[in-house]
Write a protein that holds these residues in place. Structure first.
Motif, PDB file in Angstrom:
ATOM      1  N   ASN A 496       0.854  -1.181   0.000  1.00  0.00           N
ATOM      2  CA  ASN A 496       0.000   0.000   0.000  1.00  0.00           C
ATOM      3  C   ASN A 496       0.890   1.230   0.000  1.00  0.00           C
ATOM      4  O   ASN A 496       1.938   1.250   0.658  1.00  0.00           O
ATOM      5  N   GLY A 497       0.468   2.232  -0.727  1.00  0.00           N
ATOM      6  CA  GLY A 497       1.311   3.423  -0.773  1.00  0.00           C
ATOM      7  C   GLY A 497       0.533   4.673  -1.091  1.00  0.00           C
ATOM      8  O   GLY A 497      -0.612   4.618  -1.566  1.00  0.00           O
ATOM      9  N   ILE A 498       1.164   5.783  -0.829  1.00  0.00           N
ATOM     10  CA  ILE A 498       0.559   7.074  -1.115  1.00  0.00           C
ATOM     11  C   ILE A 498       1.663   8.057  -1.465  1.00  0.00           C
ATOM     12  O   ILE A 498       2.730   8.057  -0.845  1.00  0.00           O
ATOM     13  N   VAL A 499       1.422   8.853  -2.489  1.00  0.00           N
ATOM     14  CA  VAL A 499       2.359   9.899  -2.876  1.00  0.00           C
ATOM     15  C   VAL A 499       1.585  11.213  -2.927  1.00  0.00           C
ATOM     16  O   VAL A 499       0.459  11.267  -3.435  1.00  0.00           O
ATOM     17  N   THR A 500       2.155  12.255  -2.354  1.00  0.00           N
ATOM     18  CA  THR A 500       1.519  13.562  -2.370  1.00  0.00           C
ATOM     19  C   THR A 500       2.468  14.578  -2.978  1.00  0.00           C
ATOM     20  O   THR A 500       3.694  14.495  -2.807  1.00  0.00           O
ATOM     21  N   GLN A 501       1.880  15.511  -3.687  1.00  0.00           N
ATOM     22  CA  GLN A 501       2.638  16.600  -4.284  1.00  0.00           C
ATOM     23  C   GLN A 501       1.920  17.906  -3.993  1.00  0.00           C
ATOM     24  O   GLN A 501       0.730  18.048  -4.276  1.00  0.00           O
ATOM     25  N   MET A 502       2.635  18.849  -3.418  1.00  0.00           N
ATOM     26  CA  MET A 502       2.088  20.181  -3.165  1.00  0.00           C
ATOM     27  C   MET A 502       2.957  21.208  -3.861  1.00  0.00           C
ATOM     28  O   MET A 502       4.197  21.134  -3.795  1.00  0.00           O
ATOM     29  N   ILE A 503       2.310  22.169  -4.517  1.00  0.00           N
ATOM     30  CA  ILE A 503       3.031  23.192  -5.273  1.00  0.00           C
ATOM     31  C   ILE A 503       2.367  24.547  -5.036  1.00  0.00           C
ATOM     32  O   ILE A 503       1.145  24.681  -5.168  1.00  0.00           O
ATOM     33  N   ALA A 504       3.158  25.513  -4.670  1.00  0.00           N
ATOM     34  CA  ALA A 504       2.708  26.906  -4.628  1.00  0.00           C
ATOM     35  C   ALA A 504       3.519  27.672  -5.664  1.00  0.00           C
ATOM     36  O   ALA A 504       4.755  27.596  -5.676  1.00  0.00           O
ATOM     37  N   ASN A 505       2.819  28.379  -6.539  1.00  0.00           N
ATOM     38  CA  ASN A 505       3.477  29.052  -7.654  1.00  0.00           C
ATOM     39  C   ASN A 505       2.891  30.452  -7.822  1.00  0.00           C
ATOM     40  O   ASN A 505       1.667  30.631  -7.729  1.00  0.00           O
ATOM     41  N   TRP A 531       7.368  26.821  -4.885  1.00  0.00           N
ATOM     42  CA  TRP A 531       7.745  25.876  -3.833  1.00  0.00           C
ATOM     43  C   TRP A 531       7.056  24.559  -4.137  1.00  0.00           C
ATOM     44  O   TRP A 531       5.876  24.521  -4.485  1.00  0.00           O
ATOM     45  N   ARG A 532       7.801  23.478  -4.058  1.00  0.00           N
ATOM     46  CA  ARG A 532       7.255  22.166  -4.407  1.00  0.00           C
ATOM     47  C   ARG A 532       7.721  21.131  -3.382  1.00  0.00           C
ATOM     48  O   ARG A 532       8.898  21.122  -2.993  1.00  0.00           O
ATOM     49  N   GLU A 533       6.801  20.281  -2.961  1.00  0.00           N
ATOM     50  CA  GLU A 533       7.133  19.236  -1.990  1.00  0.00           C
ATOM     51  C   GLU A 533       6.564  17.903  -2.475  1.00  0.00           C
ATOM     52  O   GLU A 533       5.404  17.821  -2.890  1.00  0.00           O
ATOM     53  N   ILE A 534       7.394  16.877  -2.414  1.00  0.00           N
ATOM     54  CA  ILE A 534       6.982  15.515  -2.762  1.00  0.00           C
ATOM     55  C   ILE A 534       7.202  14.625  -1.547  1.00  0.00           C
ATOM     56  O   ILE A 534       8.284  14.627  -0.950  1.00  0.00           O
ATOM     57  N   GLU A 535       6.164  13.871  -1.173  1.00  0.00           N
ATOM     58  CA  GLU A 535       6.293  12.872  -0.114  1.00  0.00           C
ATOM     59  C   GLU A 535       5.815  11.535  -0.670  1.00  0.00           C
ATOM     60  O   GLU A 535       4.734  11.448  -1.273  1.00  0.00           O
ATOM     61  N   PHE A 536       6.621  10.504  -0.477  1.00  0.00           N
ATOM     62  CA  PHE A 536       6.320   9.177  -1.025  1.00  0.00           C
ATOM     63  C   PHE A 536       6.407   8.149   0.091  1.00  0.00           C
ATOM     64  O   PHE A 536       7.365   8.138   0.865  1.00  0.00           O
ATOM     65  N   GLU A 537       5.398   7.292   0.139  1.00  0.00           N
ATOM     66  CA  GLU A 537       5.397   6.220   1.134  1.00  0.00           C
ATOM     67  C   GLU A 537       4.841   4.949   0.511  1.00  0.00           C
ATOM     68  O   GLU A 537       3.747   4.941  -0.049  1.00  0.00           O
ATOM     69  N   ARG A 538       5.613   3.889   0.588  1.00  0.00           N
ATOM     70  CA  ARG A 538       5.163   2.562   0.165  1.00  0.00           C
ATOM     71  C   ARG A 538       5.424   1.592   1.306  1.00  0.00           C
ATOM     72  O   ARG A 538       6.571   1.423   1.732  1.00  0.00           O
ATOM     73  N   ILE A 539       4.360   1.001   1.787  1.00  0.00           N
ATOM     74  CA  ILE A 539       4.471   0.088   2.920  1.00  0.00           C
ATOM     75  C   ILE A 539       4.283  -1.341   2.427  1.00  0.00           C
ATOM     76  O   ILE A 539       3.240  -1.689   1.867  1.00  0.00           O
ATOM     77  N   SER A 540       5.283  -2.151   2.639  1.00  0.00           N
ATOM     78  CA  SER A 540       5.220  -3.562   2.275  1.00  0.00           C
ATOM     79  C   SER A 540       4.841  -4.392   3.496  1.00  0.00           C
ATOM     80  O   SER A 540       5.320  -4.127   4.604  1.00  0.00           O
ATOM     81  N   ASP A 541       3.983  -5.377   3.289  1.00  0.00           N
ATOM     82  CA  ASP A 541       3.748  -6.308   4.385  1.00  0.00           C
ATOM     83  C   ASP A 541       4.976  -7.204   4.546  1.00  0.00           C
ATOM     84  O   ASP A 541       5.941  -7.126   3.773  1.00  0.00           O
ATOM     85  N   GLU A 542       4.964  -8.047   5.551  1.00  0.00           N
ATOM     86  CA  GLU A 542       6.129  -8.883   5.834  1.00  0.00           C
ATOM     87  C   GLU A 542       6.467  -9.808   4.677  1.00  0.00           C
ATOM     88  O   GLU A 542       7.628 -10.092   4.401  1.00  0.00           O
TER      89      GLU A 542
END
Length: 947
Positions: A496-505, A531-542
């Motif tokens: 499961n994962g989520i990626v977010t991108q925020m940009i102020a221009n 201004w730009r921010e990227i956050e990435f998260e991918r969670i693997s089960d065992e």
């Protein structure tokens, strides 16, 4: 007010409407010259002015052209362009990300920046850092503007190969419903591969079973003005479903060709198991299978499992999209706007059944109950050991009792843009916006073998006894495995994962109230910040984290990370000379961008360009861009682990000759011992282990891009463009390449320390043998070529006759794997190899259309791919390269009154099948999937109702 000249109109006609595009139908006509000329912004610059003409080649794909191509998947539409190589698409199953990506020039999807209405699209999900164009419904595209060259100064990092800017229908009036259906049809009559399958007694289809791989779509669009025309809203909803198509539904993909393409290969993981058996010191190797009469072991006689038919050739997919565009004019100084979109996409990637895959060496005693007395004696005699000793068995058994593996992939993408623009004065305006994009995605991998359970099920040394609910896995008995026994060994892995991108221009743009003494047009500029921010998260089960599913080729570890960047940018357009002999106008454009990354520090990009209108009808242009690409989250933070790569080990025994291709001296360099030489088996699937992962010390890639071209309109009915382009990259983020490491060690003695063989000398049996191939700033690229386009429009017999040509010639496509090692460089232009994607030197689309300007239109297209040479010695089938390919398309459009229209078409009318290649060149199903026409004839129809 500065008046547009004839050449300005000609150039704008060429650049903005379609002469320099891949346009396939007649372009629209530029509005007549008036005292008040609309300000125009073209992809590649944020400057708006009354007489903008692009100094860089910008291609335009209109909604009409998209409809005529007939595809509903955006990646299929843009893959028609000569400048685009196939990237992530629906024809990839094994290892699919479930997303669709774009790759300009073949420099990689991560170097192609995707925009919607001039703003970034967020990354696609857990398996990719590139934008997923599944988020873009084809029915909502007004046009696509494509700048194939560096644009980092204007848009920031990632625009190394160029920019794909989707301009959406945000000003729609009325109500429209569009419904369509499509499918593929092919006559299976490939005598070559049918003969190979007859030799193996494999089944395959013949003739035609009608239409398959069907797709259906429904699109609803509505829009209108409100509050006396001060505001406008456009809303849309779309649904699309593509049915699956298996490789077994085409004869040319019904078996997996071996590396040479001369026989149906397959996997040594067969329904009836095979075994590599060793003594405890790995001094002796036995490669055995089960006797078909049930009498112990026999030497393996080359039987292979045909895993191809059950694999997806085209994945099933279902997608829903919703969205809206709104704007409102409070006054001339404040005009707020809003964009919002949502997508849900579900697809599944099915590949052949799982198995034990020789993944682990199981230590076994001779008193194991699963072994017959005859088998025990055979092992003792073969290894020269006694009954009190132990032996090691690697097992290759295909799980045909349990059915295929399936990766269920789901993506949910949400994007919102809020902002406002307005006039500061008569000559200056501002634009300020905030953007939030989020993609959540998941991968549920089902029916794969769960490694930890096998030790117990076969009674390996150290495992718990197989008692109670445990069902013994009787792989040493002919047909001894039951569905129940196989079922208890399968498992499910979840990501499961989520990626977010925020940009102020925010930026301001406009024209000064002064000009140079040699020109009358004022200087224009833009200044802004982002201004730009990227956050990435991918969670693997065992299960994924530890690589416990044997069909995965190694662990898929969790990945978390992010970065932010603060930027300042500026552009200026300076008319230098106007209205002198041979210089109707000469404009200098310059740009600068400063970026400060939280991960790699500051970076600067810049550009210079000249726009020279020689005289009416002729214009020259040239540009230089310094572009960059910052490392993405995966490149920075991916865990280092063992996985698979496609290739060959020249020190393993060649299946065709029975001996290694490399000499003993060469193989000793790779860590092989003299005793192992000639006794190491090659991977039947051409897959070997590599130790790969990210690197937090990476720095940005840099690129210098150059273009020089001519735009001309010698006659009112004819215009054309010719543009030379050159892209030179340094500090390329990537890897040397596991195959390059092996070959360099064998041939030159370089990188040999990166090769780690297991105790038996193998690089694919188990996970102890591998090639170290980590990410780094390793080398460079040099790409250069020429793009050509032409457009001829003439009135004929009461209608309009239009002919367009869009072509691209590749001069150089040089990979530089390692800086300072020019001897490792190789050129992929006009070549296909293990290292080179099939890159024709020349590729074009020629379109001829006729419009009666009444109720019908007709278009014929010729899509041409030049021949490519094969650079290698393994693939006998492709020894003479891939011949040139021509595809012919026909489409007709019909309008009934003001409210009804329908369109029917056939792409690849002659049902030409894709060129076949051997196992080391194939991306899927013995083909270069998704690049050439992959499934045969494509038929489509759609109807549109407007109110």
């Amino acid at each position: 007010m500065h008046n547009n000249s004839v050449v300005s109109k000609a150039v704008r006609f060429a650049l903005i409407v379609g002469a320099s595009t891949a346009a396939l139908t007649a372009p629209a006509v530029i509005a007549a010259e008036t005292d008040e000329v609309e300000r125009i912004e073209v992809t590649g610059s944020r400057i708006k002015r009354t007489d903008v003409e692009s100094s860089s080649p910008v291609q335009v794909f209109t909604a009409e052209e998209i409809q005529e191509i007939g595809f509903t998947r955006v990646e299929d539409i843009l893959n028609q362009l000569p400048q685009v190589e196939a990237a992530g698409n629906s024809f990839i199953s094994n290892g699919s990300s479930g997303t669709a990506t774009l790759d300009l020039r073949g420099l990689g999807a991560n170097r192609t920046l995707v925009l919607v209405n001039g703003r970034r699209l967020q990354p696609g999900g857990i398996y990719t850092q590139s934008a997923d164009v599944n988020q873009i419904p084809a029915a909502m595209i007004k046009r696509v503007e494509i700048l194939t060259g560096g644009a980092s100064t204007t848009y920031g990092a990632d625009a190394v190969a160029g920019v794909v800017n989707f301009i959406m229908k945000d000003d729609f009036e009325g109500f429209e419903i569009n419904a369509g259906a499509s499918g593929y049809q092919h006559d299976n009559d490939n005598g070559y591969i049918q003969g190979l399958m007859d030799e193996r007694n494999f089944e395959y289809p013949t003739g035609s079973d009608g239409i398959d791989g069907e797709a259906y779509n429904i699109d609803v669009v509505m829009g209108g003005a409100f509050d006396g025309g001060k505001g406008h809203v456009t809303a849309y909803a779309s649904w699309r479903r593509n049915n699956e198509l298996l490789q077994g539904q085409r004869d040319y993909s019904s078996c997996a060709l071996n590396a040479s393409g001369t026989a149906c290969g397959g996997s040594a993981n067969t329904p009836i198991p095979t075994f590599f058996i060793y003594d405890e010191n790995f001094d002796t190797e036995l490669f055995w299978t089960l006797d078909r009469n049930g009498n112990g072991f026999v030497e393996d006689f080359g039987e292979r499992y045909n895993y191809a038919p059950i694999n997806h050739f085209m994945r099933p997919d279902e997608r829903f999209t919703l969205g809206a565009f709104a704007n409102y004019e409070i006054n001339d100084y404040v005009r707020p706007y809003l964009e919002v979109s949502y997508m849900n996409d579900v697809t599944a990637a099915q590949i052949a059944e799982s198995g034990t895959f020789f993944n682990e060496g199981y230590v076994m005693d001779f008193d194991n109950e699963l072994l017959s007395d005859l088998q025990k004696q055979q092992i003792q005699d073969g290894l020269g050991i006694g009954p009190d000793d132990q032996f090691i068995a690697y097992i290759g058994k295909r799980n045909v009792e349990g059915g295929p593996r399936m990766d269920s992939l789901e993506h949910n993408s949400f994007r919102i843009v809020m902002g406002a623009d307005g006039d500061i004065s008569d000559s200056w305006f501002y634009d300020a916006s905030f953007q939030y994009g989020q993609t959540s995605s998941s991968s549920v991998y089902q029916n794969d073998f769960f490694g930890p359970r096998i030790n117990q099920a076969i009674g390996a040394v150290g495992a718990e006894p197989c008692t109670g609910d445990c069902i013994p896995y009787e792989v040493f008995t002919l047909n001894g495995v039951t569905p129940e026994a196989a079922g208890q060994l399968t498992g499910t892995g979840v990501l499961n994962g989520i990626v977010t991108q925020m940009i102020a221009n925010a930026y301001v743009s406009g024209e000064f109230d002064f000009a140079l003494p040699t020109a009358s047009t004022p200087i224009a500029a833009v200044v802004g910040t982002e201004w730009r921010e990227i956050e990435f998260e991918r969670i693997s089960d065992e299960v994924f984290e530890q690589g416990l599913l044997l069909g995965q080729g190694g662990p898929t570890e969790s990945l978390q990370g992010g970065y932010d960047v603060r930027e300042l940018f500026a552009e200026v357009s300076v008319p230098l000379i106007e209205d002198v002999v041979a210089v109707e106008s000469l404009i200098l454009e310059a740009g600068w961008r400063w970026s400060d990354y939280s991960t790699s520090g500051s970076d600067t990009t810049y550009k210079f360009a000249f726009d020279w209108t020689i005289f009416d009808g002729y214009k020259a242009r040239a540009s230089y861009n310094r572009a960059s690409r910052a490392p993405n989250v995966a490149e920075l933070f991916a865990a280092q682990s063992v996985g698979l790569f496609d290739g060959a080990d020249p020190c393993a025994n060649n299946p065709d000759t029975g001996v290694p291709d490399a000499t003993l001296e060469q193989c000793l360099r790779t860590g092989m011992t003299a005793a192992q030489y000639g006794n190491v088996s090659a991977s039947p699937a051409s897959q070997y282990n590599q130790f790969a992962g990210g690197n937090p010390e990476l720095k940005p890639e840099t690129a210098d891009t150059y273009t020089i071209g001519l735009v001309a309109q010698p006659f009112d009915s004819l215009n054309f463009t010719v543009d030379y382009w050159n892209i030179e990259m340094e500090d390329v983020i990537g890897t040397v390449g596991a195959q390059t490491i092996i070959d360099s060690c064998v041939e030159n003695g370089e990188f040999c320390e990166n090769i780690n063989r297991n105790q038996s000398g193998s690089l694919w049996i188990g996970e102890e043998g591998y090639v170290i191939n980590l990410s780094d700033n390793v080398g460079g690229r040099k790409w250069e070529g020429v793009d050509v386009s032409a457009n001829y429009l003439q009135e004929l017999l009461g209608g309009n006759f239009n002919m367009t040509l869009a072509g691209s010639y590749s001069l150089t496509k040089e990979y530089q794997p390692l800086a300072g090692k020019p001897e490792l460089n190789y050129d992929c232009s006009g070549v296909v190899s293990v290292q080179c994607f099939a890159q024709p030197e020349w590729r074009h689309t020629l379109s001829v259309s006729y419009d009666m300007d009444s109720w019908w239109t007709a278009t014929a297209r010729w899509r041409y791919y030049g021949s490519v040479d094969y650079d290698g010695e393994t693939d006998t089938l492709a020894a003479d390269g891939i011949a040139s390919q021509s595809y012919f398309d026909l489409v007709g459009g019909f309008t009934l009154g003001d409210n009804y229209a329908f369109r029917v078409g056939v792409n690849n009318v002659l049902d030409k099948e894709p060129p076949m290649v051997g196992g080391t060149l194939s991306s899927n199903a013995n083909t270069v999937a998704g690049f050439y026409d992959t499934l045969g004839r494509y038929l489509f129809a759609n109807v549109t109702l407007k109110f």
